[in-house]
Write a protein that holds these residues in place. Structure first.
Motif, mmCIF file in Angstrom:
data_model
loop_
_atom_site.group_PDB
_atom_site.id
_atom_site.type_symbol
_atom_site.label_atom_id
_atom_site.label_comp_id
_atom_site.label_asym_id
_atom_site.label_seq_id
_atom_site.Cartn_x
_atom_site.Cartn_y
_atom_site.Cartn_z
ATOM 1 N N GLU A 16 0.834 -1.206 0.000
ATOM 2 C CA GLU A 16 0.000 0.000 0.000
ATOM 3 C C GLU A 16 0.873 1.262 0.000
ATOM 4 O O GLU A 16 0.571 2.236 -0.699
ATOM 5 N N LYS A 17 1.952 1.241 0.760
ATOM 6 C CA LYS A 17 2.876 2.382 0.792
ATOM 7 C C LYS A 17 3.488 2.647 -0.585
ATOM 8 O O LYS A 17 3.870 3.772 -0.890
ATOM 9 N N ARG A 18 3.572 1.588 -1.390
ATOM 10 C CA ARG A 18 4.131 1.718 -2.746
ATOM 11 C C ARG A 18 3.021 1.870 -3.786
ATOM 12 O O ARG A 18 3.274 1.812 -4.976
ATOM 13 N N ASP A 19 1.777 2.042 -3.306
ATOM 14 C CA ASP A 19 0.594 2.184 -4.160
ATOM 15 C C ASP A 19 0.434 0.986 -5.098
ATOM 16 O O ASP A 19 0.180 1.113 -6.292
ATOM 17 N N ILE A 20 0.620 -0.204 -4.530
ATOM 18 C CA ILE A 20 0.454 -1.462 -5.262
ATOM 19 C C ILE A 20 -0.596 -2.287 -4.534
ATOM 20 O O ILE A 20 -0.560 -2.427 -3.315
ATOM 21 N N LYS A 21 -1.529 -2.838 -5.292
ATOM 22 C CA LYS A 21 -2.580 -3.682 -4.725
ATOM 23 C C LYS A 21 -2.405 -5.115 -5.231
ATOM 24 O O LYS A 21 -1.818 -5.342 -6.287
ATOM 25 N N PHE A 22 -2.948 -6.060 -4.464
ATOM 26 C CA PHE A 22 -2.916 -7.450 -4.904
ATOM 27 C C PHE A 22 -3.566 -7.578 -6.285
ATOM 28 O O PHE A 22 -3.144 -8.382 -7.105
ATOM 29 N N ALA A 23 -4.590 -6.781 -6.532
ATOM 30 C CA ALA A 23 -5.277 -6.825 -7.828
ATOM 31 C C ALA A 23 -4.321 -6.468 -8.969
ATOM 32 O O ALA A 23 -4.427 -7.027 -10.071
ATOM 33 N N ASP A 24 -3.392 -5.544 -8.727
ATOM 34 C CA ASP A 24 -2.407 -5.178 -9.748
ATOM 35 C C ASP A 24 -1.501 -6.365 -10.068
ATOM 36 O O ASP A 24 -1.209 -6.640 -11.238
ATOM 37 N N ILE A 25 -1.071 -7.056 -9.025
ATOM 38 C CA ILE A 25 -0.205 -8.230 -9.205
ATOM 39 C C ILE A 25 -0.970 -9.331 -9.934
ATOM 40 O O ILE A 25 -0.459 -9.951 -10.870
ATOM 41 N N ALA A 26 -2.218 -9.554 -9.519
ATOM 42 C CA ALA A 26 -3.050 -10.583 -10.146
ATOM 43 C C ALA A 26 -3.220 -10.307 -11.643
ATOM 44 O O ALA A 26 -3.078 -11.204 -12.473
ATOM 45 N N LYS A 27 -3.500 -9.070 -11.968
ATOM 46 C CA LYS A 27 -3.695 -8.716 -13.374
ATOM 47 C C LYS A 27 -2.399 -8.895 -14.167
ATOM 48 O O LYS A 27 -2.412 -9.434 -15.271
ATOM 49 N N ALA A 28 -1.294 -8.466 -13.593
ATOM 50 C CA ALA A 28 -0.003 -8.584 -14.279
ATOM 51 C C ALA A 28 0.374 -10.038 -14.518
ATOM 52 O O ALA A 28 0.947 -10.385 -15.553
ATOM 53 N N LYS A 29 0.070 -10.901 -13.558
ATOM 54 C CA LYS A 29 0.450 -12.317 -13.654
ATOM 55 C C LYS A 29 -0.657 -13.192 -14.237
ATOM 56 O O LYS A 29 -0.504 -14.407 -14.353
ATOM 57 N N LYS A 30 -1.805 -12.564 -14.552
ATOM 58 C CA LYS A 30 -2.953 -13.277 -15.140
ATOM 59 C C LYS A 30 -3.429 -14.416 -14.253
ATOM 60 O O LYS A 30 -3.612 -15.555 -14.693
ATOM 61 N N VAL A 31 -3.594 -14.092 -12.975
ATOM 62 C CA VAL A 31 -4.132 -15.045 -12.003
ATOM 63 C C VAL A 31 -5.242 -14.336 -11.227
ATOM 64 O O VAL A 31 -5.433 -13.128 -11.356
ATOM 65 N N SER A 32 -5.929 -15.078 -10.384
ATOM 66 C CA SER A 32 -7.001 -14.480 -9.594
ATOM 67 C C SER A 32 -6.438 -13.677 -8.429
ATOM 68 O O SER A 32 -5.344 -13.953 -7.930
ATOM 69 N N LEU A 33 -7.208 -12.701 -8.039
ATOM 70 C CA LEU A 33 -6.869 -11.903 -6.862
ATOM 71 C C LEU A 33 -6.749 -12.807 -5.640
ATOM 72 O O LEU A 33 -5.853 -12.635 -4.811
ATOM 73 N N SER A 34 -7.638 -13.783 -5.546
ATOM 74 C CA SER A 34 -7.611 -14.663 -4.376
ATOM 75 C C SER A 34 -6.323 -15.485 -4.314
ATOM 76 O O SER A 34 -5.825 -15.760 -3.223
ATOM 77 N N LEU A 35 -5.743 -15.857 -5.464
ATOM 78 C CA LEU A 35 -4.483 -16.596 -5.432
ATOM 79 C C LEU A 35 -3.371 -15.728 -4.856
ATOM 80 O O LEU A 35 -2.603 -16.183 -4.004
ATOM 81 N N VAL A 36 -3.295 -14.489 -5.290
ATOM 82 C CA VAL A 36 -2.259 -13.601 -4.768
ATOM 83 C C VAL A 36 -2.422 -13.455 -3.257
ATOM 84 O O VAL A 36 -1.453 -13.546 -2.500
ATOM 85 N N SER A 37 -3.655 -13.281 -2.813
ATOM 86 C CA SER A 37 -3.920 -13.123 -1.387
ATOM 87 C C SER A 37 -3.576 -14.391 -0.604
ATOM 88 O O SER A 37 -2.929 -14.322 0.444
ATOM 89 N N THR A 38 -3.974 -15.553 -1.118
ATOM 90 C CA THR A 38 -3.700 -16.792 -0.383
ATOM 91 C C THR A 38 -2.216 -17.149 -0.374
ATOM 92 O O THR A 38 -1.739 -17.747 0.579
ATOM 93 N N VAL A 39 -1.477 -16.759 -1.405
ATOM 94 C CA VAL A 39 -0.026 -16.959 -1.387
ATOM 95 C C VAL A 39 0.582 -16.077 -0.303
ATOM 96 O O VAL A 39 1.421 -16.524 0.482
ATOM 97 N N SER A 40 0.132 -14.836 -0.221
ATOM 98 C CA SER A 40 0.627 -13.922 0.809
ATOM 99 C C SER A 40 0.330 -14.446 2.214
ATOM 100 O O SER A 40 1.123 -14.287 3.128
ATOM 101 N N GLN A 41 -0.826 -15.095 2.348
ATOM 102 C CA GLN A 41 -1.230 -15.647 3.643
ATOM 103 C C GLN A 41 -0.610 -17.011 3.931
ATOM 104 O O GLN A 41 -0.821 -17.575 5.007
ATOM 105 N N ARG A 42 0.111 -17.558 2.967
ATOM 106 C CA ARG A 42 0.722 -18.895 3.054
ATOM 107 C C ARG A 42 -0.327 -20.002 3.064
ATOM 108 O O ARG A 42 -0.077 -21.110 3.504
ATOM 109 N N LYS A 43 -1.514 -19.737 2.548
ATOM 110 C CA LYS A 43 -2.550 -20.768 2.433
ATOM 111 C C LYS A 43 -2.415 -21.521 1.108
ATOM 112 O O LYS A 43 -2.932 -22.621 0.972
#
Length: 110
Positions: A16-43
């Motif tokens: 957030e401090k770098r003005d980056i959202k999980f949605a930005d990463i998801a879009k760039a990597k062509k994956v779901s937002l939930s995958l980016v979030s669950t990877v961050s959570q180690r799920k």
């Protein structure tokens, strides 16, 4: 040895401090937002997504996800490559032919 790791909530704050959202990463990597979030959570585990998160934080993977051993263990086997077998099945089905036996299946005597 204590392994470095940044918890999920802190990852979100740092992004957030770098003005980056999980949605930005998801879009760039062509994956779901939930995958980016669950990877961050180690799920979920995805080294490709973990590397993207680390890159967004401008930190090495081991500092962000040092607690996920499979990202650093070169001897750990990943999923079996099924490309050849999948192509055999697709070809047979498209040609309306029987599916050939897998090379590792046992023959069944009649």
């Amino acid at each position: 040895m204590i392994k470095k790791a940044i918890p999920h909530e802190e990852i979100k704050q740092l992004l957030e401090k770098r003005d980056i959202k999980f949605a930005d990463i998801a879009k760039a990597k062509k994956v779901s937002l939930s995958l980016v979030s669950t990877v961050s959570q180690r799920k979920s585990q995805s080294k490709r997504i973990a590397e993207a998160i680390s890159l967004c934080l401008n930190l090495p993977l081991y500092e962000v996800f040092g607690d996920v051993e499979t990202y650093f263990n070169p001897n750990k086997r990943g999923p079996k490559d099924r490309t050849q077998r999948t192509n055999q099945i697709i070809t047979a089905l498209r040609e309306k032919q029987p599916i050939p036996p897998a090379h590792n299946s046992l023959s069944v005597a009649s």
